[in-house]
Design a protein around this motif. Structure first.
Motif, PDB file in Angstrom:
ATOM      1  N   LYS A   1       0.832  -1.209   0.000  1.00 42.01           N
ATOM      2  CA  LYS A   1       0.000   0.000   0.000  1.00 42.01           C
ATOM      3  C   LYS A   1       0.863   1.254   0.000  1.00 42.01           C
ATOM      4  N   ARG A   2       1.908   1.242   0.809  1.00 38.54           N
ATOM      5  CA  ARG A   2       2.783   2.419   0.897  1.00 38.54           C
ATOM      6  C   ARG A   2       3.458   2.716  -0.433  1.00 38.54           C
ATOM      7  N   LEU A   3       3.987   1.698  -1.076  1.00 40.74           N
ATOM      8  CA  LEU A   3       4.697   1.909  -2.332  1.00 40.74           C
ATOM      9  C   LEU A   3       3.770   2.407  -3.431  1.00 40.74           C
ATOM     10  N   VAL A   4       2.578   1.879  -3.498  1.00 38.20           N
ATOM     11  CA  VAL A   4       1.599   2.358  -4.483  1.00 38.20           C
ATOM     12  C   VAL A   4       1.296   3.831  -4.230  1.00 38.20           C
ATOM     13  N   ASN A   5       1.145   4.197  -2.974  1.00 34.21           N
ATOM     14  CA  ASN A   5       0.821   5.595  -2.664  1.00 34.21           C
ATOM     15  C   ASN A   5       2.010   6.527  -2.875  1.00 34.21           C
ATOM     16  N   GLU A   6       3.225   6.034  -2.694  1.00 37.43           N
ATOM     17  CA  GLU A   6       4.389   6.843  -3.059  1.00 37.43           C
ATOM     18  C   GLU A   6       4.381   7.134  -4.561  1.00 37.43           C
TER      19      GLU A   6
ATOM     20  N   GLU B   1      -2.084  10.715   1.138  1.00 38.49           N
ATOM     21  CA  GLU B   1      -2.180  11.175   2.527  1.00 38.49           C
ATOM     22  C   GLU B   1      -2.119  10.015   3.519  1.00 38.49           C
ATOM     23  N   GLN B   2      -2.311   8.794   3.021  1.00 35.04           N
ATOM     24  CA  GLN B   2      -2.225   7.613   3.891  1.00 35.04           C
ATOM     25  C   GLN B   2      -0.783   7.127   4.073  1.00 35.04           C
ATOM     26  N   LEU B   3       0.170   7.821   3.464  1.00 37.67           N
ATOM     27  CA  LEU B   3       1.573   7.465   3.649  1.00 37.67           C
ATOM     28  C   LEU B   3       1.999   7.682   5.103  1.00 37.67           C
TER      29      LEU B   3
ATOM     30  N   GLY C   1      13.577  10.825   3.336  1.00 33.93           N
ATOM     31  CA  GLY C   1      13.545  11.501   2.047  1.00 33.93           C
ATOM     32  C   GLY C   1      12.444  11.011   1.145  1.00 33.93           C
ATOM     33  N   ARG C   2      11.810   9.901   1.505  1.00 38.67           N
ATOM     34  CA  ARG C   2      10.696   9.407   0.703  1.00 38.67           C
ATOM     35  C   ARG C   2       9.460  10.272   0.970  1.00 38.67           C
ATOM     36  N   ALA C   3       8.499  10.214   0.077  1.00 33.47           N
ATOM     37  CA  ALA C   3       7.256  10.965   0.240  1.00 33.47           C
ATOM     38  C   ALA C   3       6.524  10.492   1.495  1.00 33.47           C
ATOM     39  N   THR C   4       5.918  11.426   2.193  1.00 36.05           N
ATOM     40  CA  THR C   4       5.211  11.143   3.438  1.00 36.05           C
ATOM     41  C   THR C   4       3.783  11.676   3.365  1.00 36.05           C
ATOM     42  N   ALA C   5       3.024  11.418   4.410  1.00 39.05           N
ATOM     43  CA  ALA C   5       1.686  12.005   4.503  1.00 39.05           C
ATOM     44  C   ALA C   5       1.769  13.519   4.472  1.00 39.05           C
ATOM     45  N   GLY C   6       2.798  14.069   5.112  1.00 36.65           N
ATOM     46  CA  GLY C   6       2.982  15.519   5.102  1.00 36.65           C
ATOM     47  C   GLY C   6       3.269  16.049   3.715  1.00 36.65           C
TER      48      GLY C   6
END
Length: 494
Positions: free
Chosen positions: A142-147, A203-205, A217-222
């Protein structure tokens, strides 16, 4: 562990390496599809696929987006920047002089590199979603898809602001059919709906502290919330922009550095002010921040700069800073001590200096300074702008601006101009953005979203008399129109 150090340094076989020309450029070798089918089977494959999307931000065999290309396409067509004395490419100088046309090859590269990134993101989203649950953790999947969705939204946000009329491609193109290749342009609303949808998923990251140290450094919810606030601002959805910016503020995840210089210090990279940054690791056989060498001088012994990006001498930006405002002397340099002879050299004009790395003084291209795609100071200024558009310059709007000004050492706006009109406060926020985000790829986007009249007024005031209303967008590259008969040119550029 995803190993953030390897983001951008992976070269993947098969379809994830495909670029997109006229929305797609297919490798017709049957072996490519076989490699791709066999590749996406386990968690390590999924991680590599998303790392390859990050890679497009800063590394390419040619000129990557956030390592030189966007600077050429965005900063030079503004009032504050121009092609430097050693920018010899005629297409680059045309953009700087606002004489570019539909055949400009830098416009083509912006289009191609952006769709290459989108193509990789599309493949990652589709393929990772299909990996068997036996071979990947559900949370990681889920995290990788959302990134990948965050990165796809980032690139579509750039494209729609640049070109206005673009195809919306959401899946890997796998056939050579006319329908697959000759995709029509979407409406602005359709593109923005997809951008917003992707960012809402992103936003679910994890929160900024939700990654291991190797994944910083990866994309986050923020990151997703911040970019969503900017999308709403660009769309003039003021309440949504204000609400989302306030949501970021209220998380407590971010704050301003006490020292403005720390936003560009390799020792404090990925710090409390950095919401999302393009990662660089110079002087270690990795990819350094090429913006540092593009803006560095070639006139001081021992410094091998390209002097290709320059401050526009007709601009009033440099002289507009208060004497106490530290941002001027961090963003620009006027004197340089040679690392060879120890002498001080006074430069003829202020030189862009934000990405200079003291550890790479003689070889600027090895700069390890990250590119700050989104800093917390921008959230504060988005919040102030949106509040002003809703209710005029409230105390809360003044306070948001003054946090940025105070950190810079500048007088508080509430003290020097406590009773501004809505229009004047808006101008003050834009001027603050202009000073805060020098050489951070913001100025052209800010000018264009204010509209054609404002853009032309500002550029002509700086002596760029070729400015026209059509310049708030770029032309759809003629090469793409020639390849895809379903693409139409922006009417302003016909």
């Amino acid at each position: 562990m995803t190993n953030m150090k390897n983001i951008g340094y992976l070269f993947l076989a098969g379809t994830i390496a495909l670029s997109l020309s006229s929305c797609v450029s297919l490798d017709e070798e049957p072996s490519s599809s076989l490699v791709a089918e066999n590749f996406y089977t386990k968690e390590a494959d999924a991680i590599s696929a998303v790392n390859a999307v990050y890679e497009t931000l800063h590394y390419d065999a040619g000129q990557s987006l956030y390592n030189g290309l966007i600077q050429i396409g965005v900063e030079m067509a503004t009032d504050d920047y121009e092609a430097g004395p050693r920018a010899r490419n005629s297409h680059v100088r045309a953009i700087s002089n606002l004489t570019h046309d539909v055949s400009n090859n830098r416009m083509e590269e912006l289009w191609l590199e952006s769709y290459k990134a989108i193509n990789r993101a599309n493949i990652a989203i589709d393929k990772i979603s299909a990996i068997s649950p036996n071979n990947i953790s559900a949370d990681v999947q889920k995290r990788l898809v959302n990134e990948a969705k965050f990165l796809r939204a980032l690139h579509y946000f750039n494209l729609i602001r640049w070109f206005k009329y673009i195809p919306l491609v959401l899946h890997e193109t796998t056939t050579l059919s006319t329908e697959s290749l000759n995709i029509k342009q979407a409406t602005e609303d359709e593109v923005y709906e997809q951008i917003i949808s992707d960012l809402k998923d992103a936003e679910q990251l994890p929160a900024p502290d939700g990654y291991s140290s190797s994944d910083v450094g990866r994309a986050t919810a923020g990151s997703a919330k911040a970019l969503l606030s900017k999308v709403y601002l660009t769309r003039q959805q003021w309440q949504l922009a204000a609400d989302k910016a306030k949501e970021v503020i209220d998380t407590g995840w971010y704050d301003l550095f006490d020292d403005f210089a720390d936003a560009f210090n390799p020792a404090t990279k990925n710090g409390k002010e950095h919401i999302f940054s393009v990662q660089y690791q110079g002087y270690s056989n990795y990819v350094g921040n090429y913006l540092a060498v593009r803006s560095a001088t070639n006139e001081v012994p021992g410094i091998s700069g390209e002097n290709a990006d320059a401050y526009h001498q007709g601009s009033d930006l440099y002289g507009s800073f208060e004497p106490t405002d530290v941002r001027r002397d961090i963003s620009f340099v006027t004197d340089i001590v040679s690392p060879v002879d120890g002498k001080n050299y006074h430069l003829r004009v202020p030189l862009l200096n934000k990405y200079h790395d003291e550890n790479a003084n003689s070889n600027p291209k090895e700069s390890s300074v990250n590119f700050p795609y989104f800093r917390y100071s921008e959230i504060l200024l988005i919040y102030a702008e949106a509040l002003n558009e809703l209710n005029g310059p409230t105390a809360e709007a003044y306070n948001a601006v003054d946090k940025v000004r105070s950190r810079a050492g500048s007088s508080k706006l509430a003290d020097v101009a406590p009773a501004l009109s809505q229009d004047n406060f808006r101008d003050s926020v834009f001027q603050e953005r202009r000073k805060e985000f020098i050489y951070e790829h913001q100025r052209w986007f800010d000018l264009s979203r204010r509209g054609a009249e404002y853009y032309v007024k500002m550029l002509k005031a700086a002596g760029k008399t070729q400015a026209q209303p059509k310049h708030i967008h770029f032309p759809v590259p003629q090469r793409e129109i020639d390849l895809n008969p379903n693409l139409k040119q922006n009417p302003d550029w016909e």
